[in-house]
Design a protein around this motif. Sequence first.
Motif, PDB file in Angstrom:
ATOM      1  N   GLY A 194       7.034  18.577  -7.685  1.00 44.09           N
ATOM      2  CA  GLY A 194       6.483  19.683  -7.243  1.00 44.09           C
ATOM      3  C   GLY A 194       4.959  19.354  -6.948  1.00 44.09           C
ATOM      4  O   GLY A 194       4.072  19.684  -7.266  1.00 44.09           O
ATOM      5  N   LYS A 195       4.228  18.207  -7.602  1.00 40.75           N
ATOM      6  CA  LYS A 195       2.899  17.241  -7.888  1.00 40.75           C
ATOM      7  C   LYS A 195       2.724  16.891  -7.040  1.00 40.75           C
ATOM      8  O   LYS A 195       3.434  15.349  -7.805  1.00 40.75           O
ATOM      9  N   VAL A 196       1.454  16.443  -6.449  1.00 41.57           N
ATOM     10  CA  VAL A 196       1.313  15.077  -6.557  1.00 41.57           C
ATOM     11  C   VAL A 196       0.416  14.666  -7.598  1.00 41.57           C
ATOM     12  O   VAL A 196      -0.380  14.857  -7.930  1.00 41.57           O
ATOM     13  N   MET A 197       1.429  12.836  -7.639  1.00 39.58           N
ATOM     14  CA  MET A 197       1.040  12.070  -8.546  1.00 39.58           C
ATOM     15  C   MET A 197       0.731  10.887  -7.585  1.00 39.58           C
ATOM     16  O   MET A 197       1.373  10.376  -6.683  1.00 39.58           O
ATOM     17  N   ALA A 198      -0.940  10.578  -8.656  1.00 38.59           N
ATOM     18  CA  ALA A 198      -1.440   9.213  -7.977  1.00 38.59           C
ATOM     19  C   ALA A 198      -0.292   8.030  -8.653  1.00 38.59           C
ATOM     20  O   ALA A 198      -0.590   7.842  -9.414  1.00 38.59           O
ATOM     21  N   CYS A 199       0.021   7.055  -7.700  1.00 39.58           N
ATOM     22  CA  CYS A 199       1.041   6.270  -7.606  1.00 39.58           C
ATOM     23  C   CYS A 199       1.624   6.177  -9.142  1.00 39.58           C
ATOM     24  O   CYS A 199       2.116   5.626 -10.419  1.00 39.58           O
ATOM     25  N   PRO A 200       2.831   6.904  -8.758  1.00 39.15           N
ATOM     26  CA  PRO A 200       3.807   7.194  -9.997  1.00 39.15           C
ATOM     27  C   PRO A 200       4.510   5.831  -9.854  1.00 39.15           C
ATOM     28  O   PRO A 200       5.963   5.798 -10.687  1.00 39.15           O
TER      29      PRO A 200
ATOM     30  N   LEU B 135      12.931  -3.869  -8.179  1.00 35.62           N
ATOM     31  CA  LEU B 135      12.361  -2.635  -9.258  1.00 35.62           C
ATOM     32  C   LEU B 135      11.519  -3.196 -10.385  1.00 35.62           C
ATOM     33  O   LEU B 135      10.020  -2.814 -10.050  1.00 35.62           O
ATOM     34  N   THR B 136      12.120  -4.319 -10.735  1.00 27.72           N
ATOM     35  CA  THR B 136      10.270  -4.715 -11.750  1.00 27.72           C
ATOM     36  C   THR B 136       9.758  -6.065 -11.346  1.00 27.72           C
ATOM     37  O   THR B 136       8.036  -6.385 -11.004  1.00 27.72           O
ATOM     38  N   GLY B 137      10.323  -6.385  -9.539  1.00 24.97           N
ATOM     39  CA  GLY B 137       9.302  -7.006  -8.872  1.00 24.97           C
ATOM     40  C   GLY B 137       7.967  -5.976  -8.254  1.00 24.97           C
ATOM     41  O   GLY B 137       6.707  -6.262  -8.162  1.00 24.97           O
ATOM     42  N   ILE B 138       8.591  -4.570  -7.769  1.00 18.65           N
ATOM     43  CA  ILE B 138       7.613  -3.345  -7.233  1.00 18.65           C
ATOM     44  C   ILE B 138       6.275  -3.504  -8.073  1.00 18.65           C
ATOM     45  O   ILE B 138       5.284  -3.041  -7.960  1.00 18.65           O
ATOM     46  N   CYS B 139       7.123  -2.956  -9.374  1.00 19.72           N
ATOM     47  CA  CYS B 139       6.407  -2.516 -10.823  1.00 19.72           C
ATOM     48  C   CYS B 139       5.227  -3.665 -11.353  1.00 19.72           C
ATOM     49  O   CYS B 139       3.623  -3.723 -10.396  1.00 19.72           O
ATOM     50  N   ASN B 140       5.460  -4.892 -10.762  1.00 20.19           N
ATOM     51  CA  ASN B 140       4.681  -5.881 -10.818  1.00 20.19           C
ATOM     52  C   ASN B 140       3.285  -6.121 -10.141  1.00 20.19           C
ATOM     53  O   ASN B 140       2.374  -6.572  -9.551  1.00 20.19           O
ATOM     54  N   ALA B 141       3.818  -5.491  -9.074  1.00 16.68           N
ATOM     55  CA  ALA B 141       2.466  -5.478  -7.304  1.00 16.68           C
ATOM     56  C   ALA B 141       2.526  -4.655  -7.485  1.00 16.68           C
ATOM     57  O   ALA B 141       1.170  -4.663  -6.100  1.00 16.68           O
ATOM     58  N   LEU B 142       2.918  -3.419  -7.958  1.00 17.46           N
ATOM     59  CA  LEU B 142       1.417  -2.337  -7.685  1.00 17.46           C
ATOM     60  C   LEU B 142       0.199  -2.606  -8.015  1.00 17.46           C
ATOM     61  O   LEU B 142      -0.167  -3.449  -8.316  1.00 17.46           O
ATOM     62  N   PRO B 143      -0.588  -1.921  -6.831  1.00 16.40           N
ATOM     63  CA  PRO B 143      -2.136  -2.007  -6.431  1.00 16.40           C
ATOM     64  C   PRO B 143      -3.425  -1.580  -7.435  1.00 16.40           C
ATOM     65  O   PRO B 143      -4.157  -1.347  -8.057  1.00 16.40           O
ATOM     66  N   CYS B 144      -2.025  -0.602  -8.045  1.00 12.39           N
ATOM     67  CA  CYS B 144      -2.641   0.906  -9.083  1.00 12.39           C
ATOM     68  C   CYS B 144      -2.123   0.072 -10.965  1.00 12.39           C
ATOM     69  O   CYS B 144      -1.548  -0.473 -10.638  1.00 12.39           O
TER      70      CYS B 144
ATOM     71  N   ASN C 186       0.971  -1.221   0.057  1.00 15.45           N
ATOM     72  CA  ASN C 186       0.013   0.116   0.115  1.00 15.45           C
ATOM     73  C   ASN C 186       0.641   1.180  -0.318  1.00 15.45           C
ATOM     74  O   ASN C 186       0.589   2.466  -0.764  1.00 15.45           O
ATOM     75  N   SER C 187       2.203   1.055   0.961  1.00 15.83           N
ATOM     76  CA  SER C 187       2.786   2.456   0.332  1.00 15.83           C
ATOM     77  C   SER C 187       3.470   2.283  -0.768  1.00 15.83           C
ATOM     78  O   SER C 187       3.948   3.879  -1.272  1.00 15.83           O
ATOM     79  N   LEU C 188       4.036   1.330  -1.527  1.00 16.89           N
ATOM     80  CA  LEU C 188       3.966   1.758  -2.777  1.00 16.89           C
ATOM     81  C   LEU C 188       3.317   2.737  -3.591  1.00 16.89           C
ATOM     82  O   LEU C 188       3.517   3.705  -4.222  1.00 16.89           O
ATOM     83  N   GLY C 189       1.865   2.061  -3.182  1.00 22.17           N
ATOM     84  CA  GLY C 189       1.001   2.645  -4.158  1.00 22.17           C
ATOM     85  C   GLY C 189       0.504   4.027  -4.103  1.00 22.17           C
ATOM     86  O   GLY C 189      -0.540   4.667  -4.474  1.00 22.17           O
ATOM     87  N   ALA C 190       0.769   4.766  -2.909  1.00 19.59           N
ATOM     88  CA  ALA C 190       0.126   6.220  -2.218  1.00 19.59           C
ATOM     89  C   ALA C 190       0.491   6.930  -3.065  1.00 19.59           C
ATOM     90  O   ALA C 190       1.825   6.678  -4.021  1.00 19.59           O
ATOM     91  N   ASP C 191      -0.035   8.152  -3.103  1.00 17.33           N
ATOM     92  CA  ASP C 191       0.616   9.726  -3.735  1.00 17.33           C
ATOM     93  C   ASP C 191       2.023   9.772  -3.062  1.00 17.33           C
ATOM     94  O   ASP C 191       2.326   9.459  -2.210  1.00 17.33           O
ATOM     95  N   ALA C 192       2.789  10.258  -4.118  1.00 13.93           N
ATOM     96  CA  ALA C 192       3.782  10.600  -4.296  1.00 13.93           C
ATOM     97  C   ALA C 192       3.595  12.044  -4.656  1.00 13.93           C
ATOM     98  O   ALA C 192       3.108  12.575  -5.277  1.00 13.93           O
ATOM     99  N   ILE C 193       4.725  13.114  -4.373  1.00 16.00           N
ATOM    100  CA  ILE C 193       5.110  14.437  -5.042  1.00 16.00           C
ATOM    101  C   ILE C 193       6.448  14.630  -5.568  1.00 16.00           C
ATOM    102  O   ILE C 193       7.032  13.582  -5.423  1.00 16.00           O
ATOM    103  N   VAL C 194       5.742  14.525  -6.804  1.00 18.64           N
ATOM    104  CA  VAL C 194       7.283  14.347  -7.821  1.00 18.64           C
ATOM    105  C   VAL C 194       7.087  16.215  -8.691  1.00 18.64           C
ATOM    106  O   VAL C 194       5.870  16.030  -9.107  1.00 18.64           O
TER     107      VAL C 194
END
Length: 222
Positions: free
Chosen positions: A159-165, A213-222, A149-157
Amino acid sequence: MKKTFLSVIAIVLVACLSFVSCQKTTELTGSPASLEQKLAKDQVLTDAINAAKDLYLKTSGGTLNDANSLTELQAIIAKVNNKTATSADLTKAATILGMPYESFIKEIQEFGVALGKVNEKYPELSKMNSSDLQATFTKAIELNPELKNSLGADAIVNGKVMACPLRDICNLAVTLTKMFAGDAICAAINVTTIPVVGGLLCSLVLNLGAGLLTGICNALPC
């Protein structure tokens, strides 16, 4: 009568003790935790993922995913190693990386050291092929809902808030694989001030790092 009563009590006690003993034996001989289950609960994986997340977010403002930029960056890194890089080269590198060159090298080193701790605790990972690595990391992340869930959370990139970057984190895995195919980046990150010697750090980032990194990508909920 008294003897019969005592005999019954003795039988009950033996039965109870036998039952408890069987329970303990069953517990002790239960199926051992899988590699994915161990990783899911281990702080070393969380630390490595956080290092990967930081690396991704801090380079999101650059142009690392552009093939021409990557080629240019590799040439600049070689010039830095040869001490022939100009201030213009470093400015261009910062544009490509989304951060100063020295800061990027430091981020890569920290990512590599975090991976080194994972590798030290789970040496079997370094013997896996890329597909098995990705599957293992994906499953480990799936087994840790809080981490996922923490990986799929919104983040600031930028200066902008991006959903699931981080759903695009696979791009960084591809970039690292291409970048670390040459010797220049390996020479740049393998300095004596970090607790990893020789080409191990480069190898870890190239193999475990791309797999993670690829594992993170594959496991993301978004």
